[in-house]
Design a protein around this motif. Structure first.
Motif, PDB file in Angstrom:
ATOM      1  N   ASN A 183      36.298  52.193  26.612  1.00 23.25           N
ATOM      2  CA  ASN A 183      35.786  51.752  27.911  1.00 23.25           C
ATOM      3  C   ASN A 183      36.789  50.801  28.539  1.00 23.25           C
ATOM      4  N   VAL A 184      37.072  51.031  29.809  1.00 19.33           N
ATOM      5  CA  VAL A 184      38.138  50.315  30.502  1.00 19.33           C
ATOM      6  C   VAL A 184      37.603  49.757  31.818  1.00 19.33           C
ATOM      7  N   VAL A 185      38.002  48.536  32.145  1.00 20.75           N
ATOM      8  CA  VAL A 185      37.822  47.999  33.491  1.00 20.75           C
ATOM      9  C   VAL A 185      39.174  47.490  33.959  1.00 20.75           C
ATOM     10  N   LEU A 186      39.594  47.968  35.124  1.00 16.92           N
ATOM     11  CA  LEU A 186      40.880  47.598  35.710  1.00 16.92           C
ATOM     12  C   LEU A 186      40.629  47.083  37.120  1.00 16.92           C
ATOM     13  N   GLY A 187      41.132  45.894  37.442  1.00 17.58           N
ATOM     14  CA  GLY A 187      40.882  45.367  38.776  1.00 17.58           C
ATOM     15  C   GLY A 187      41.599  44.063  39.016  1.00 17.58           C
ATOM     16  N   GLY A 188      40.991  43.223  39.852  1.00 19.64           N
ATOM     17  CA  GLY A 188      41.603  41.949  40.192  1.00 19.64           C
ATOM     18  C   GLY A 188      40.699  41.126  41.083  1.00 19.64           C
ATOM     19  N   ARG A 189      41.302  40.199  41.821  1.00 21.85           N
ATOM     20  CA  ARG A 189      40.539  39.273  42.642  1.00 21.85           C
ATOM     21  C   ARG A 189      39.841  40.012  43.782  1.00 21.85           C
ATOM     22  N   GLY A 190      38.577  39.654  43.992  1.00 20.86           N
ATOM     23  CA  GLY A 190      37.811  40.210  45.098  1.00 20.86           C
ATOM     24  C   GLY A 190      37.490  39.148  46.128  1.00 20.86           C
ATOM     25  N   LEU A 191      36.289  39.213  46.698  1.00 20.36           N
ATOM     26  CA  LEU A 191      35.861  38.293  47.738  1.00 20.36           C
ATOM     27  C   LEU A 191      34.670  37.468  47.268  1.00 20.36           C
ATOM     28  N   ALA A 192      34.559  36.264  47.780  1.00 22.39           N
ATOM     29  CA  ALA A 192      33.375  35.450  47.539  1.00 22.39           C
ATOM     30  C   ALA A 192      32.217  35.995  48.369  1.00 22.39           C
ATOM     31  N   ARG A 193      31.008  35.569  48.016  1.00 23.54           N
ATOM     32  CA  ARG A 193      29.798  36.131  48.607  1.00 23.54           C
ATOM     33  C   ARG A 193      29.758  35.976  50.131  1.00 23.54           C
ATOM     34  N   GLY A 194      30.176  34.843  50.644  1.00 17.97           N
ATOM     35  CA  GLY A 194      30.046  34.588  52.067  1.00 17.97           C
ATOM     36  C   GLY A 194      31.185  35.088  52.922  1.00 17.97           C
ATOM     37  N   ASP A 195      32.153  35.767  52.344  1.00 14.38           N
ATOM     38  CA  ASP A 195      33.312  36.232  53.100  1.00 14.38           C
ATOM     39  C   ASP A 195      32.880  37.270  54.142  1.00 14.38           C
ATOM     40  N   GLU A 196      33.308  37.078  55.372  1.00 12.00           N
ATOM     41  CA  GLU A 196      32.920  37.978  56.449  1.00 12.00           C
ATOM     42  C   GLU A 196      33.448  39.398  56.242  1.00 12.00           C
ATOM     43  N   ARG A 197      34.406  39.563  55.357  1.00 14.16           N
ATOM     44  CA  ARG A 197      34.965  40.896  55.108  1.00 14.16           C
ATOM     45  C   ARG A 197      34.186  41.664  54.049  1.00 14.16           C
ATOM     46  N   VAL A 256      43.707  43.010  48.264  1.00 17.41           N
ATOM     47  CA  VAL A 256      43.035  42.900  46.964  1.00 17.41           C
ATOM     48  C   VAL A 256      43.534  43.909  45.939  1.00 17.41           C
ATOM     49  N   LEU A 257      44.028  45.058  46.370  1.00 18.36           N
ATOM     50  CA  LEU A 257      44.444  46.082  45.406  1.00 18.36           C
ATOM     51  C   LEU A 257      45.903  45.945  45.002  1.00 18.36           C
ATOM     52  N   ALA A 258      46.670  45.175  45.758  1.00 16.94           N
ATOM     53  CA  ALA A 258      48.070  44.978  45.406  1.00 16.94           C
ATOM     54  C   ALA A 258      48.299  43.638  44.723  1.00 16.94           C
ATOM     55  N   GLY A 259      47.208  42.940  44.378  1.00 13.52           N
ATOM     56  CA  GLY A 259      47.333  41.640  43.745  1.00 13.52           C
ATOM     57  C   GLY A 259      47.510  41.744  42.239  1.00 13.52           C
ATOM     58  N   PRO A 260      47.442  40.599  41.557  1.00  7.91           N
ATOM     59  CA  PRO A 260      47.593  40.588  40.094  1.00  7.91           C
ATOM     60  C   PRO A 260      46.553  41.479  39.418  1.00  7.91           C
ATOM     61  N   GLU A 261      47.000  42.245  38.425  1.00 11.34           N
ATOM     62  CA  GLU A 261      46.123  43.200  37.744  1.00 11.34           C
ATOM     63  C   GLU A 261      45.468  42.569  36.525  1.00 11.34           C
ATOM     64  N   VAL A 262      44.156  42.805  36.402  1.00 12.76           N
ATOM     65  CA  VAL A 262      43.395  42.378  35.234  1.00 12.76           C
ATOM     66  C   VAL A 262      42.885  43.638  34.532  1.00 12.76           C
ATOM     67  N   LEU A 263      43.110  43.723  33.229  1.00 18.80           N
ATOM     68  CA  LEU A 263      42.722  44.914  32.462  1.00 18.80           C
ATOM     69  C   LEU A 263      41.936  44.495  31.238  1.00 18.80           C
ATOM     70  N   ALA A 264      40.805  45.168  31.011  1.00 20.55           N
ATOM     71  CA  ALA A 264      40.018  44.969  29.790  1.00 20.55           C
ATOM     72  C   ALA A 264      39.755  46.320  29.156  1.00 20.55           C
ATOM     73  N   VAL A 265      39.933  46.409  27.845  1.00 14.26           N
ATOM     74  CA  VAL A 265      39.780  47.657  27.111  1.00 14.26           C
ATOM     75  C   VAL A 265      38.958  47.393  25.858  1.00 14.26           C
ATOM     76  N   VAL A 266      37.910  48.197  25.654  1.00 15.58           N
ATOM     77  CA  VAL A 266      37.069  48.073  24.461  1.00 15.58           C
ATOM     78  C   VAL A 266      36.933  49.456  23.842  1.00 15.58           C
ATOM     79  N   GLY A 267      37.246  49.586  22.559  1.00 14.01           N
ATOM     80  CA  GLY A 267      37.091  50.864  21.896  1.00 14.01           C
ATOM     81  C   GLY A 267      37.967  50.966  20.659  1.00 14.01           C
ATOM     82  N   PRO A 268      38.061  52.162  20.110  1.00 20.94           N
ATOM     83  CA  PRO A 268      38.865  52.338  18.891  1.00 20.94           C
ATOM     84  C   PRO A 268      40.346  52.129  19.163  1.00 20.94           C
ATOM     85  N   ALA A 269      41.012  51.566  18.201  1.00 19.78           N
ATOM     86  CA  ALA A 269      42.457  51.307  18.368  1.00 19.78           C
ATOM     87  C   ALA A 269      43.214  52.592  18.550  1.00 19.78           C
TER      88      ALA A 269
END
Length: 450
Positions: free
Chosen positions: A282-296, A437-450
């Motif tokens: 299982n993989v999640v790949l992403g980065g910084r998003g927006l705070a709740r009140g952001d007009e965007r 947001v998509l060209a910013g620093p990448e965060v990757l998390a991986v869970v599963g068999p080696a």
């Protein structure tokens, strides 16, 4: 004291009510049709929405404290307390609570988030007084006995173990920890085996007394409800043990770790991996998003939906339909008062991991360069609009919308206005946000068999 209540929409008259032990909000608000709001002298807020044609009522009691507000020494206290308040009060045992609610077929539960805790019930309209009385009793007059804390400690440890057996839960916790470290937003909501094992009954009780105060609470109700009746019932039920004594202004939801600062939105780029003997990775790949009140945030909703929110989305088509790399692939956003993330989740066989990451990264890079095309923006806006309207046919969804808006300081907005704002998002706005947001620093998390 005379009570008056602000009603909506803007321009309608406010109405004066009979003498009662509560007062109206001192600040007139523009409220949607059917929504009314009252602030008790103690600062407790009551907000309701009458929904014609239904015979049910949904009730929520919202407390502006969650895992992001905890000191590390009491990590998991919010979730722990959510459990313990069901264990009995000075007048009701845990069994009494269960029997009374089961007798009327009530759906009752609670949940803890990073920035708030909610106790909620859904009942027949005639049984709303009972639901208010039970929840008011629990939040104001629970015993929080040592034995109950010890018993519930074992339950919570089992719950943590259950989450550790769920690869989707694990990978999202790992993703948040990689992005935000051991800060308020990076820690798991339920706590850890170590923190739950160490917390004491005295600490749980102190956390309850510190954070569960009238001036911080919001009670929201939606369905076949009468606002004045709900306010009177809340004033009676929550008035136990002097809980509503004194006068105070409502307290705004606290921000975790002063996240109004721009630097609080930053994430730590990098990768984390946990080896587990699951069938899939299982993989999640992403980065910084927006705070709740952001007009965007409306543009962010369209961007996320276009990336991975439906069967016509970029990632579904490329990862599943064209290449057959995975059964499930999706995009998501998590928006908090002071921080946010955007990411892609996917579960794949170990042998397909590298190819899947290559495809996902390529699609994210393509959208970062060129955004979504006009047809994709139109389809995504349609999905968001339909999801909002269909959700509003559920009284529980309306209650949640009311309660969160009031608790977190969001305006109470007409649904038609939200639909208008979604429809007004342009491809250019989506493209500009994607570049950020998509060209910013990448965060990757991986869970599963080696």
């Amino acid at each position: 004291m005379t009570s008056s209540s602000t009603t909506g929409p803007a321009g309608q008259q406010t109405s004066a009510g009979r003498p009662a032990p509560f007062s109206a909000s001192a600040t007139p608000l523009d409220l949607p049709a059917g929504v009314r709001r009252t602030v008790l002298p103690s600062g407790l807020r009551v907000v309701t929405e009458h929904v014609p044609g239904v015979r049910s009522a949904a009730l929520g009691v919202w407390v502006p404290v969650g895992s992001a507000h905890e000191d590390p020494s009491v990590h998991g206290a919010s979730h722990f307390l959510e459990h313990v308040l069901f264990k009995g009060t000075t007048t009701r045992s845990a069994l009494d609570i269960s029997i009374e609610l089961d007798e009327v077929g009530a759906e009752v539960n609670a949940f803890t988030a990073k920035e708030y805790t909610c106790f909620h019930a859904r009942v027949l309209d005639a049984d709303l007084p009972l639901a208010i009385d039970v929840l008011g009793d629990m939040l104001t007059s629970s015993t929080v006995a040592d034995d109950d804390v010890e018993a519930e400690r074992e339950v919570i440890l089992d719950e943590i173990a259950m989450h550790d057996d769920d690869p989707d839960d694990m990978v999202h916790n790992l993703f948040a920890a990689q992005a935000w470290g051991d800060g308020p937003y990076g820690r798991p909501i339920a706590g850890t085996e170590e923190s739950i094992g160490a917390i004491t009954p005295d600490q749980v009780r102190a956390f309850w007394r510190e954070h569960y105060r009238a001036s911080t609470l919001v009670v929201s109700a939606a369905g076949n409800v009468d606002h004045d009746e709900v306010v009177a019932l809340v004033a009676g039920s929550f008035g136990r043990d002097g809980f509503l004594d004194g006068e105070a202004e409502p307290v705004a939801a606290p921000l975790a770790d002063a996240p109004a600062r721009p630097e609080a939105l930053a994430v730590a780029a990098g990768a984390s991996r946990l080896d587990r003997a699951f069938e899939q990775v299982n993989v999640v790949l992403g980065g910084r998003g927006l705070a709740r009140g952001d007009e965007r945030r409306f543009a962010m909703g369209i961007l996320s939906t276009g990336l991975g929110g439906g069967t016509s989305s970029r990632l579904f088509q490329e990862v599943r339909e064209r290449r057959g790399l995975a059964y499930s692939v999706y995009a998501f956003t998590s928006q908090h008062v002071g921080a946010g993330l955007v990411g892609v989740g996917v579960g794949v066989l170990p042998a397909k991991l590298d190819a899947t990451l290559e495809v996902v990264r390529a699609e994210l890079a393509a959208v970062a360069r060129g955004g979504l095309d006009p047809d994709e923006v139109r389809r995504s806006a349609g999905q968001l609009r339909a999801g909002l309207v269909l959700g509003m046919e559920d009284t529980a969804s309306r209650m949640h919308r009311l309660g969160k808006a009031e608790l977190l300081g969001d305006p109470h907005v007409e649904v038609d206005e939200v639909l208008r704002r979604i429809a007004a998002v342009t491809p250019e706005e989506v493209a500009e946000l994607a570049r950020e947001v998509l060209a910013g620093p990448e965060v990757l998390a991986v869970v599963g068999p080696a």
